[in-house]
Scaffold this active site. Structure first.
Site, short mmCIF file in Angstrom:
data_model
loop_
_atom_site.label_atom_id
_atom_site.label_comp_id
_atom_site.label_asym_id
_atom_site.label_seq_id
_atom_site.Cartn_x
_atom_site.Cartn_y
_atom_site.Cartn_z
N GLY A 133 0.81 -1.21 0.00
CA GLY A 133 0.00 0.00 0.00
C GLY A 133 0.84 1.26 0.00
O GLY A 133 2.07 1.22 0.09
N GLU A 181 -1.58 -10.69 2.81
CA GLU A 181 -1.28 -9.88 4.00
C GLU A 181 -1.66 -10.64 5.26
O GLU A 181 -0.90 -10.67 6.24
CB GLU A 181 -2.03 -8.55 3.93
CG GLU A 181 -1.49 -7.60 2.88
CD GLU A 181 -2.36 -6.37 2.66
OE1 GLU A 181 -1.85 -5.40 2.08
OE2 GLU A 181 -3.54 -6.38 3.07
#
Length: 223
Positions: free
Chosen positions: A33, A105
């Site tokens: 991100g 993740e």
């Protein structure tokens, strides 16, 4: 008056403040991100042995900096995992998956002793899901069936068109869920046949949040 002129400056500040919470040397789990991208630029300071990446995009960035990326199957555990969040609350529960990397993740976070979450204060919320939809990774053939189940839970699922995850799956973004019990809802959605995982991180909550506010950096833990 804010110490930071832009949101990107806040993200950079959070990334820099996170370094002291990450072990030098060894193998680090690295998320995905915009905030994490600022951190990746700083990781050479830690002189890491290697990193486990949560996405192909993160792996590419790490390699460009000369950091070795290893397969998680070759790692017994991690001292720390560092990542951002789309939303985080006072319980250190999060919504993640805006970048469609939620499954990897969650997998990498699950083997780490510590989860360091880095965010700016726009991501800090009283209740998860009010402003940001909940991403759910779904096996393509089950998309419609899963969507109907999510509607029965009170959500409004929207197919994220044009997005295929690193695992070859699709994303449903679920709006209007009333997430009062994040732990329970995470389990309930994950039990729907066809769901790979959903973006609630309550079972794998953050250990500490590094939050960049207008007044500077705050370190927050669960209350």
């Amino acid at each position: 008056m804010s110490l930071y002129a832009t949101q990107d400056e806040k993200k950079q500040a959070a990334a820099k403040a996170a370094l002291k919470h990450l072990p030098k040397g060894g193998i680090l789990g690295v998320g995905t991100g915009s905030t994490v991208n600022f951190l990746i630029e700083l990781l050479p300071e830690l002189q890491l042995e290697a990193a486990v990446a949560s996405s192909e995009a993160t792996a590419k960035r790490l390699k460009e900096l000369g950091i070795e990326v290893v397969d998680m199957n070759h790692v017994g555990g991690l001292d720390a995992y560092v990542d951002g969040a789309d939303e985080i609350d006072r319980h250190m529960h999060m919504i993640k998956g805006g970048g469609a990397a939620l499954t990897r993740e969650k997998i990498v976070a699950s083997i780490a002793k510590k989860f360091v979450c880095i965010v700016d204060d726009s991501k800090w919320v009283e209740q998860l899901g009010r402003d940001f939809p909940l991403p759910v990774e779904v096996i393509p053939m089950a998309r419609s069936a899963v969507a109907r189940k999510l509607v029965s839970l009170g959500g409004d699922p929207v197919y994220r068109e044009g997005v295929v995850t690193d695992n070859g799956n699709v994303i449903l973004d679920v709006y209007n869920l009333n997430i009062l019990n994040a732990l329970e809802l995470e389990k309930t959605i994950n039990d729907i046949p066809g769901v790979v995982t959903n973006g609630i991180f309550a079972l794998n909550a953050a250990s500490i949040a590094i939050v960049a506010t207008n007044n500077g950096i705050e370190e927050r833990t669960a209350v």
